[in-house]
Scaffold this motif. Sequence first.
Motif, PDB file in Angstrom:
ATOM      1  N   PRO A  15       0.827  -1.214   0.000  1.00 42.21           N
ATOM      2  CA  PRO A  15       0.000   0.000   0.000  1.00 42.21           C
ATOM      3  C   PRO A  15       0.852   1.250   0.000  1.00 42.21           C
ATOM      4  N   ARG A  16       0.265   2.331  -0.487  1.00 44.02           N
ATOM      5  CA  ARG A  16       0.939   3.629  -0.432  1.00 44.02           C
ATOM      6  C   ARG A  16       1.190   3.992   1.024  1.00 44.02           C
ATOM      7  N   LEU A  17       2.349   4.525   1.308  1.00 41.89           N
ATOM      8  CA  LEU A  17       2.723   4.883   2.667  1.00 41.89           C
ATOM      9  C   LEU A  17       2.489   6.365   2.906  1.00 41.89           C
ATOM     10  N   ASP A  18       1.814   6.691   3.993  1.00 46.20           N
ATOM     11  CA  ASP A  18       1.584   8.086   4.346  1.00 46.20           C
ATOM     12  C   ASP A  18       2.886   8.731   4.801  1.00 46.20           C
ATOM     13  N   ASN A  19       2.920  10.055   4.790  1.00 48.84           N
ATOM     14  CA  ASN A  19       4.068  10.771   5.345  1.00 48.84           C
ATOM     15  C   ASN A  19       4.230  10.421   6.817  1.00 48.84           C
ATOM     16  N   LEU A  20       5.448  10.124   7.217  1.00 54.57           N
ATOM     17  CA  LEU A  20       5.845   9.721   8.570  1.00 54.57           C
ATOM     18  C   LEU A  20       5.398   8.311   8.943  1.00 54.57           C
ATOM     19  N   ALA A  21       4.832   7.553   7.999  1.00 53.91           N
ATOM     20  CA  ALA A  21       4.527   6.150   8.273  1.00 53.91           C
ATOM     21  C   ALA A  21       5.823   5.404   8.574  1.00 53.91           C
ATOM     22  N   MET A  22       5.768   4.507   9.561  1.00 53.99           N
ATOM     23  CA  MET A  22       6.939   3.757   9.996  1.00 53.99           C
ATOM     24  C   MET A  22       6.765   2.274   9.678  1.00 53.99           C
ATOM     25  N   SER A  23       7.768   1.681   9.038  1.00 57.16           N
ATOM     26  CA  SER A  23       7.781   0.252   8.737  1.00 57.16           C
ATOM     27  C   SER A  23       9.007  -0.358   9.412  1.00 57.16           C
ATOM     28  N   GLU A  24       8.784  -1.306  10.305  1.00 58.58           N
ATOM     29  CA  GLU A  24       9.865  -1.837  11.118  1.00 58.58           C
ATOM     30  C   GLU A  24      10.441  -3.135  10.548  1.00 58.58           C
ATOM     31  N   LEU A  25      11.749  -3.243  10.632  1.00 61.89           N
ATOM     32  CA  LEU A  25      12.496  -4.412  10.170  1.00 61.89           C
ATOM     33  C   LEU A  25      13.312  -4.971  11.323  1.00 61.89           C
ATOM     34  N   GLU A  26      13.631  -6.257  11.226  1.00 64.64           N
ATOM     35  CA  GLU A  26      14.475  -6.887  12.237  1.00 64.64           C
ATOM     36  C   GLU A  26      15.504  -7.754  11.535  1.00 64.64           C
ATOM     37  N   ARG A  27      16.746  -7.627  11.956  1.00 64.83           N
ATOM     38  CA  ARG A  27      17.826  -8.422  11.373  1.00 64.83           C
ATOM     39  C   ARG A  27      18.052  -9.652  12.248  1.00 64.83           C
ATOM     40  N   ALA A  28      17.953 -10.822  11.662  1.00 65.53           N
ATOM     41  CA  ALA A  28      18.079 -12.071  12.394  1.00 65.53           C
ATOM     42  C   ALA A  28      19.549 -12.447  12.584  1.00 65.53           C
ATOM     43  N   ALA A  29      19.775 -13.468  13.376  1.00 67.64           N
ATOM     44  CA  ALA A  29      21.139 -13.926  13.652  1.00 67.64           C
ATOM     45  C   ALA A  29      21.856 -14.395  12.393  1.00 67.64           C
ATOM     46  N   ASP A  30      21.086 -14.876  11.394  1.00 71.36           N
ATOM     47  CA  ASP A  30      21.701 -15.336  10.147  1.00 71.36           C
ATOM     48  C   ASP A  30      21.909 -14.199   9.147  1.00 71.36           C
ATOM     49  N   ALA A  31      21.738 -12.945   9.611  1.00 69.05           N
ATOM     50  CA  ALA A  31      21.947 -11.729   8.811  1.00 69.05           C
ATOM     51  C   ALA A  31      20.828 -11.449   7.814  1.00 69.05           C
ATOM     52  N   SER A  32      19.742 -12.233   7.844  1.00 68.78           N
ATOM     53  CA  SER A  32      18.587 -11.932   6.997  1.00 68.78           C
ATOM     54  C   SER A  32      17.719 -10.869   7.673  1.00 68.78           C
ATOM     55  N   TRP A  33      16.916 -10.198   6.856  1.00 72.50           N
ATOM     56  CA  TRP A  33      16.015  -9.165   7.378  1.00 72.50           C
ATOM     57  C   TRP A  33      14.582  -9.682   7.343  1.00 72.50           C
ATOM     58  N   ARG A  34      13.824  -9.347   8.371  1.00 72.17           N
ATOM     59  CA  ARG A  34      12.407  -9.712   8.443  1.00 72.17           C
ATOM     60  C   ARG A  34      11.573  -8.450   8.545  1.00 72.17           C
ATOM     61  N   VAL A  35      10.506  -8.374   7.754  1.00 68.17           N
ATOM     62  CA  VAL A  35       9.590  -7.237   7.825  1.00 68.17           C
ATOM     63  C   VAL A  35       8.625  -7.483   8.980  1.00 68.17           C
ATOM     64  N   ARG A  36       8.646  -6.603   9.968  1.00 74.50           N
ATOM     65  CA  ARG A  36       7.766  -6.749  11.135  1.00 74.50           C
ATOM     66  C   ARG A  36       6.463  -5.970  10.964  1.00 74.50           C
ATOM     67  N   THR A  37       6.570  -4.730  10.487  1.00 77.39           N
ATOM     68  CA  THR A  37       5.368  -3.916  10.288  1.00 77.39           C
ATOM     69  C   THR A  37       5.470  -3.153   8.979  1.00 77.39           C
ATOM     70  N   VAL A  38       4.320  -2.795   8.433  1.00 81.44           N
ATOM     71  CA  VAL A  38       4.239  -1.991   7.206  1.00 81.44           C
ATOM     72  C   VAL A  38       3.357  -0.783   7.513  1.00 81.44           C
ATOM     73  N   GLY A  39       3.967   0.383   7.562  1.00 77.77           N
ATOM     74  CA  GLY A  39       3.203   1.581   7.890  1.00 77.77           C
ATOM     75  C   GLY A  39       2.494   1.478   9.224  1.00 77.77           C
ATOM     76  N   GLY A  40       3.086   0.755  10.167  1.00 76.79           N
ATOM     77  CA  GLY A  40       2.517   0.595  11.495  1.00 76.79           C
ATOM     78  C   GLY A  40       1.658  -0.630  11.680  1.00 76.79           C
ATOM     79  N   ALA A  41       1.258  -1.296  10.603  1.00 69.53           N
ATOM     80  CA  ALA A  41       0.427  -2.507  10.697  1.00 69.53           C
ATOM     81  C   ALA A  41       1.313  -3.743  10.715  1.00 69.53           C
ATOM     82  N   PRO A  42       1.004  -4.729  11.559  1.00 70.22           N
ATOM     83  CA  PRO A  42       1.796  -5.969  11.563  1.00 70.22           C
ATOM     84  C   PRO A  42       1.823  -6.610  10.179  1.00 70.22           C
ATOM     85  N   PHE A  43       2.983  -7.157   9.814  1.00 71.33           N
ATOM     86  CA  PHE A  43       3.119  -7.745   8.484  1.00 71.33           C
ATOM     87  C   PHE A  43       2.081  -8.831   8.240  1.00 71.33           C
ATOM     88  N   ALA A  44       1.765  -9.615   9.268  1.00 70.56           N
ATOM     89  CA  ALA A  44       0.778 -10.693   9.100  1.00 70.56           C
ATOM     90  C   ALA A  44      -0.585 -10.163   8.693  1.00 70.56           C
TER      91      ALA A  44
END
Length: 201
Positions: free
Chosen positions: A159-188
């Motif tokens: 979806p289009r992201l609003d101004n100041l929308a925050m999308s959170e990422l987490e870097r795992a122990a194996d150096a991969s990145w996981r998307v946790r949230t998209v514009g404040g909504a849980p990825f699930a």
Amino acid sequence: MQLALIRHGQTDWNLRGVMQGRTDIPLNDTGRAQAEAAVALIDPAEWDLVVSSTLGRARETAAILARGLDLPVAGAYHDLVEQDFGAAEGTPVSEIDVRWPGRAFEGKEPDAEVGPRGVRALERITVDHAGARVLAVAHGTLIRHVLGELSGHEASSYPRLDNLAMSELERAADASWRVRTVGGAPFAEVLPSLLAVELAA
């Protein structure tokens, strides 16, 4: 490592619905107010520093957030800048598909290069600020491409992201990145809509 990608505040071109891209348009007063308001929604205890793209609207947003949260500004990264839309920059978005069917703008940065470029920025930030919790101010299309690159879904499905929308990422122990949230909504919660868009395409 924890990292949040935040879209910059509003500019006059955003307000007018004009394609912006790499054109370095500053924040307007609304954009500054959006950044000030976002400070109240972010817990400074959860973050260590702020970085941004090298474009002025992202740098100013980062400075406002950093000041309000009492966090340091710790760098600007060219690989976080917005996609280059070439000849289309400065054109009303409503005219884009008529003037350039298929959005084949002269001088456009290829879509396939945007996500990998953004991920390079994440890797650079990881090297520069190992173990830190980082707020990274960037741009809407760039962020969607990064989310797509990391999750395996099309950037255009996000979806289009609003101004100041925050999308959170987490870097795992194996150096991969996981998307946790998209514009404040849980990825699930976002995933079903991504799949629906891709099935309909």
